[in-house]
Enzyme design. Sequence first.
Site, short mmCIF file in Angstrom:
data_model
loop_
_atom_site.label_atom_id
_atom_site.label_comp_id
_atom_site.label_asym_id
_atom_site.label_seq_id
_atom_site.Cartn_x
_atom_site.Cartn_y
_atom_site.Cartn_z
N GLU A 194 -8.10 -0.10 14.22
CA GLU A 194 -8.75 -1.01 13.03
C GLU A 194 -7.78 -2.02 12.92
O GLU A 194 -6.62 -1.79 12.44
CB GLU A 194 -9.14 -0.06 11.86
CG GLU A 194 -9.65 -1.04 10.70
CD GLU A 194 -9.93 -0.34 9.18
OE1 GLU A 194 -9.87 0.88 9.45
OE2 GLU A 194 -9.62 -0.96 8.41
N ARG A 246 0.40 -5.26 11.95
CA ARG A 246 -0.19 -4.11 12.73
C ARG A 246 -0.71 -5.01 13.88
O ARG A 246 -0.88 -4.25 15.07
CB ARG A 246 -1.75 -3.76 11.88
CG ARG A 246 -2.16 -2.67 12.77
CD ARG A 246 -3.44 -2.20 12.00
NE ARG A 246 -3.20 -0.98 11.23
CZ ARG A 246 -3.87 -0.55 10.30
NH1 ARG A 246 -5.44 -0.42 10.56
NH2 ARG A 246 -3.55 0.83 9.36
N ARG A 277 0.86 -0.99 0.10
CA ARG A 277 -0.05 -0.16 0.01
C ARG A 277 1.04 1.21 0.01
O ARG A 277 1.83 1.38 0.87
CB ARG A 277 -1.04 -0.01 1.13
CG ARG A 277 -1.96 -1.30 1.26
CD ARG A 277 -3.01 -1.01 2.30
NE ARG A 277 -3.58 -2.32 2.02
CZ ARG A 277 -4.80 -2.68 2.70
NH1 ARG A 277 -5.40 -1.75 3.50
NH2 ARG A 277 -5.59 -3.71 2.42
N ARG A 310 0.58 2.17 10.32
CA ARG A 310 0.38 2.32 9.04
C ARG A 310 1.68 2.21 8.15
O ARG A 310 2.71 3.31 8.01
CB ARG A 310 -0.29 3.58 8.70
CG ARG A 310 -0.61 3.94 7.38
CD ARG A 310 -1.40 5.40 7.20
NE ARG A 310 -2.70 5.41 8.20
CZ ARG A 310 -3.85 5.00 7.77
NH1 ARG A 310 -4.01 4.50 6.86
NH2 ARG A 310 -4.77 5.04 8.69
N SER A 360 -11.49 -5.59 8.56
CA SER A 360 -12.67 -4.97 7.63
C SER A 360 -13.61 -5.89 7.01
O SER A 360 -12.95 -6.43 6.20
CB SER A 360 -11.93 -4.04 6.80
OG SER A 360 -12.73 -2.85 6.60
#
Length: 443
Positions: A367, A408, A278, A293, A370
């Site tokens: 988060e 994460r 990403r 991130r 998802s």
Amino acid sequence: MLDIKFIRDNAEAVRKAAVDKHIKCDVDRLIEVDKRRRELQVQLEVFRGQVKEDGQKIGLLRNPKSPWYVKAIADGKTEADIKAEAARVQAELAEIKPKIKQLEDEEGPVLEEFEQLMLLIPQPADPAAPLGKDDTENVEIRKVGEVPTFDFEPKDHVKLGTELGIIDIERGVKLSGSRNYILKGDGAMLHQAVLRLAQDMMVERGYVPMQVPVLVREEVMYGTGYFPTGRDQAYLCERDDKSLVGTAEVPLTAYHSDEILKESDLPIKMCAMSPCFRREAGAAGKDTYGLYRIHLFDKVEQVVICKNDIETSKAFHEEILANAEAVMQALELPYRVVNVCTGDLGMGQVLKYDIETWMPSRDSYGETHSASRFYEFQARRLKLRYRDGAKKVHYCHTLNNTVIASPRVLIPVLELYQNADGTVTIPTALRPYMGGRERIEGQ
RNA sequence: GGAGGAGUGGCCGAGCGGCUGAAGGCGACGGUCUUGAAAACCGUUAGGCGCGAAAGCGUCUCGGGGGUUCGAAUCCCUCCUCCUCCGCCA
């Protein structure tokens, strides 16, 4: 992608849905272009039909052996008559041809614009999605597990990991720039342990494990809805017209693209462990600290392809959410589930549940998962269909959810399992993957 | 990377300029027969878009795109994919 007929009949609802999602698109222009597209098609078809018919006629007129020709002669026509007739038909065609050309010249850009506009129309959100502008307006559904308190000063994952010698952000940045890291020793082991645990749990639940390409063609990115809007988030390999995927959802969902499955093949349940790339464009300055991130991580993803039925889709949405929750419960991490509001939903999502896990260093839930429901949105783009018992063809419904994304998830694992002496207790569920050990003690 | 060969419906496979959206076979589905099944026989068996209330009709699609032609699965160009041989390599 939506059905153009649905858009025509529900223009107002589609417009409003886009506003709710804070997505810009031009429904009016689309409807205009669609109208023109159909007008042109009707005109073109008339001419094309004529060309076809006349063309066949010429074939007969020029072939003395054709039954038509033989009959015409028998009926008293002369060869000269027939030749003249052929010339007449050909002259007629010569007149039609430029008309077709002209219409086609107009149709090309119209079709192009039509397709571009169609790709930008979002899937309307489910009424159950709360109305809101961004993630601050997501609605908590439930909390699971206790947020712990420490009787010592807890460290954040970066300090903890660095002191234990299992996380090396500095050298990750040296090699690859910001938002990069290196996991080392028990850090690398722990990373792989959570992934293995997650995958094993999914396989146990009947999901077929897949090893998939992460460098895919552009059409696959379009098909899953990541392009054209998310293009700036992807690493492109332009020399080869391919992109690195940000999630295994992409190859898994596209696996049966351009196919017509049998209804009995459904549901298809898959999972894949893969690296995720990403760019995090536009996130400059946001979450720059630590492993939250980052540009590259690994994830076990789950995808369900099911029949075109809203209730079935809803049931699988609950299932994939439950699968992820089971993993979090196995890790004994406190988390909450939120219903993502309209403004925070993507292009194609109808409803999305995020799982947010407690992260002491953030002093909040962050988060980690998802779970998305798409109905036909991706299937239409991908031409992912099935035939029912009555032989009717339908678009499938697609769903996906994270099973675990690491590193994460190592943020809560490390921070919540840390001890006063700077060691980290290994969650019971991960011990089989860590040589049966109970602690990470560093060097 | 170099040199050849090939891509046709769910699958196999014919077609090599017109009557072919596509023979034939296999498979699948429906039917006849049978106590049931098998066999045999008969039939059905692509998708997109558009028009239409519907029945239905039109048009496009033989890997993708473009071209030649009155007319293309069939000829030409280009891209993609696969196979074979050579080279390189985990």
